[in-house]
Design a protein around this motif. Sequence first.
Motif, short mmCIF file in Angstrom:
data_model
loop_
_atom_site.label_atom_id
_atom_site.label_comp_id
_atom_site.label_asym_id
_atom_site.label_seq_id
_atom_site.Cartn_x
_atom_site.Cartn_y
_atom_site.Cartn_z
N VAL A 97 0.84 -1.21 0.00
CA VAL A 97 0.00 0.00 0.00
C VAL A 97 0.88 1.25 0.00
CG1 VAL A 97 -1.70 1.33 1.32
CG2 VAL A 97 -2.00 -1.13 1.03
N LEU A 98 1.97 1.23 0.74
CA LEU A 98 2.91 2.36 0.68
C LEU A 98 3.49 2.49 -0.72
CD1 LEU A 98 4.75 2.00 4.11
CD2 LEU A 98 3.21 3.86 3.40
N GLY A 99 3.79 1.36 -1.36
CA GLY A 99 4.27 1.38 -2.74
C GLY A 99 3.23 1.96 -3.69
N MET A 100 1.97 1.60 -3.49
CA MET A 100 0.89 2.12 -4.33
C MET A 100 0.74 3.63 -4.11
SD MET A 100 -1.31 0.77 -6.54
CE MET A 100 -1.73 -0.89 -6.02
N THR A 101 0.88 4.05 -2.88
CA THR A 101 0.81 5.48 -2.58
C THR A 101 1.96 6.22 -3.24
OG1 THR A 101 -0.31 4.98 -0.50
CG2 THR A 101 0.68 7.17 -0.70
N GLY A 102 3.15 5.62 -3.20
CA GLY A 102 4.30 6.21 -3.89
C GLY A 102 4.07 6.29 -5.38
N ARG A 120 9.18 14.13 -20.64
CA ARG A 120 10.36 13.60 -21.32
C ARG A 120 10.30 12.07 -21.46
NH1 ARG A 120 10.44 18.17 -22.51
NH2 ARG A 120 11.77 19.78 -21.69
N ARG A 121 9.18 11.50 -21.05
CA ARG A 121 9.07 10.04 -21.08
C ARG A 121 8.28 9.60 -22.31
NH1 ARG A 121 9.62 11.80 -16.15
NH2 ARG A 121 10.89 10.62 -14.68
N SER A 122 8.57 8.40 -22.76
CA SER A 122 7.90 7.86 -23.94
C SER A 122 6.64 7.08 -23.54
CB SER A 122 8.85 6.91 -24.67
OG SER A 122 9.06 5.74 -23.90
N GLY A 123 5.85 6.76 -24.55
CA GLY A 123 4.69 5.91 -24.31
C GLY A 123 5.10 4.56 -23.73
N ARG A 124 6.24 4.05 -24.19
CA ARG A 124 6.75 2.78 -23.66
C ARG A 124 7.04 2.87 -22.17
NH1 ARG A 124 11.51 0.04 -22.62
NH2 ARG A 124 11.48 -2.17 -23.16
N ASP A 125 7.61 3.99 -21.73
CA ASP A 125 7.87 4.19 -20.30
C ASP A 125 6.57 4.10 -19.49
OD1 ASP A 125 10.57 4.62 -20.86
OD2 ASP A 125 10.35 6.80 -20.91
N TYR A 126 5.52 4.72 -20.02
CA TYR A 126 4.24 4.70 -19.31
C TYR A 126 3.57 3.34 -19.40
CZ TYR A 126 4.83 9.68 -18.72
OH TYR A 126 5.33 10.92 -18.36
N ARG A 127 3.81 2.60 -20.46
CA ARG A 127 3.29 1.22 -20.54
C ARG A 127 3.92 0.36 -19.44
NH1 ARG A 127 3.30 2.50 -25.98
NH2 ARG A 127 1.28 2.18 -26.97
N ILE A 128 5.21 0.53 -19.25
CA ILE A 128 5.90 -0.20 -18.19
C ILE A 128 5.38 0.24 -16.82
CG2 ILE A 128 8.15 -0.56 -17.08
CD1 ILE A 128 9.35 -0.31 -19.97
N ALA A 129 5.24 1.54 -16.64
CA ALA A 129 4.73 2.07 -15.35
C ALA A 129 3.32 1.55 -15.08
CB ALA A 129 4.73 3.60 -15.37
N ASN A 130 2.57 1.28 -16.12
CA ASN A 130 1.20 0.80 -15.96
C ASN A 130 1.15 -0.59 -15.31
OD1 ASN A 130 -1.57 1.27 -16.31
ND2 ASN A 130 -1.62 0.18 -18.24
N GLU A 131 2.26 -1.30 -15.33
CA GLU A 131 2.31 -2.64 -14.73
C GLU A 131 2.52 -2.60 -13.22
OE1 GLU A 131 1.33 -5.07 -16.60
OE2 GLU A 131 1.30 -3.69 -18.30
N VAL A 132 3.07 -1.51 -12.72
CA VAL A 132 3.37 -1.42 -11.28
C VAL A 132 2.11 -1.57 -10.43
CG1 VAL A 132 4.31 0.07 -9.46
CG2 VAL A 132 5.48 -0.11 -11.68
#
Length: 149
Positions: A97-102, A120-132
């Motif tokens: 939950v702390l990780g989710m808050t971060g 400055r981030r690419s769509g690929r960066d956000y696709r990866i972030a979407n997995e967190v």
Amino acid sequence: MTEWLAAAYPWIKTGHILAFVSWMAGMFYLPRLFVYHAERATPGSELDSTFQVMERKLLKLIMSPAMIATWVFGLLLIGTGVVNWAEPWPWIKAAAVLGMTGMHGWLSKRRKEFAAGENRRSGRDYRIANEVPTVLLLVIVVAVVVKPF
């Protein structure tokens, strides 16, 4: 106070689940908006403005209130005495939950970058972030339901 919390337990748990589901919906959707924003909108364009409105409203009107409610109901659940802190699962859930808050905070900073025209981030960066959030959701649900540790 504990007696009142114990009596209200089903309502507190319901509030916690509803708030968490709402928060997670936003945690899944906002990075996806960022993918499209990064890949399809030019800073200052009409499409850029449209994405900014969508992102701001999602974060400010849904995600942040849902996150706060998740925390409030979660802390109230702890107050009911149903959590045994001698077991590992609540610690694992708390860390996730702390990780989710971060992650929520990280997404909030990215929204501000888009608003300032400084992404400055690419769509690929956000696709990866979407997995967190997905991984953290799995950890949270398994820790609470299965209690494998």
